[in-house]
Design an enzyme around this catalytic site. Sequence first.
Site, PDB file in Angstrom:
ATOM      1  N   CYS A  69       0.838  -1.210   0.000  1.00 13.86           N
ATOM      2  CA  CYS A  69       0.000   0.000   0.000  1.00 13.86           C
ATOM      3  C   CYS A  69       0.869   1.255   0.000  1.00 13.86           C
ATOM      4  CB  CYS A  69      -0.912  -0.067   1.235  1.00 13.86           C
ATOM      5  SG  CYS A  69      -1.543   1.504   1.821  1.00 13.86           S
ATOM      6  N   CYS A  72       0.248   3.817   2.739  1.00 16.21           N
ATOM      7  CA  CYS A  72       0.745   3.311   4.037  1.00 16.21           C
ATOM      8  C   CYS A  72       2.231   3.616   4.179  1.00 16.21           C
ATOM      9  CB  CYS A  72       0.545   1.797   4.145  1.00 16.21           C
ATOM     10  SG  CYS A  72      -1.173   1.274   4.109  1.00 16.21           S
TER      11      CYS A  72
END
Length: 148
Positions: A69, A72
């Site tokens: 991600c 993230c």
Amino acid sequence: MSDPLHIVCPHCQAVNRLPAARLEARPRCGRCRQPLFGGEPVNLDPNALARHAERGDLPLLVDFWAPWCGPCRIMAPAFARAAARLEPHMRLGKLDTERYPEEAARFGIRGVPTLVLLHRGRELGRVSGAMSAEQIETWARGALGRAV
Ligand SMILES: [Zn+2]
């Protein structure tokens, strides 16, 4: 005198009893002698998450993230800075949802990154999407303040 706080060691997960007045005094773990607060998020597996959330007296802010991600990864340094600012009054941890998908499902995580604030086994709030360190800190303090 207030009752001592139960602080879960981020290294060996021993539950330490600590007077609240000693929180700021760079306390060390009675079992493994490492610092109870390192100014950085703790990498949590499901057992460690449960122990910090249920045995510890500090609010636990968990970053549910995944290695694939992008947002993230962008948020990781901000979350680390927030840990340095919110400790020792809050514990910050990270749970890898790719490694522990059952735990993510148990928390009903629909997307990453998602922050969930837990205190004594209860969820106080959650928020999704990448945030700056300041936004994380403000949100966490706000969620905690609304709950007490
Ligand atoms: Zn320890």
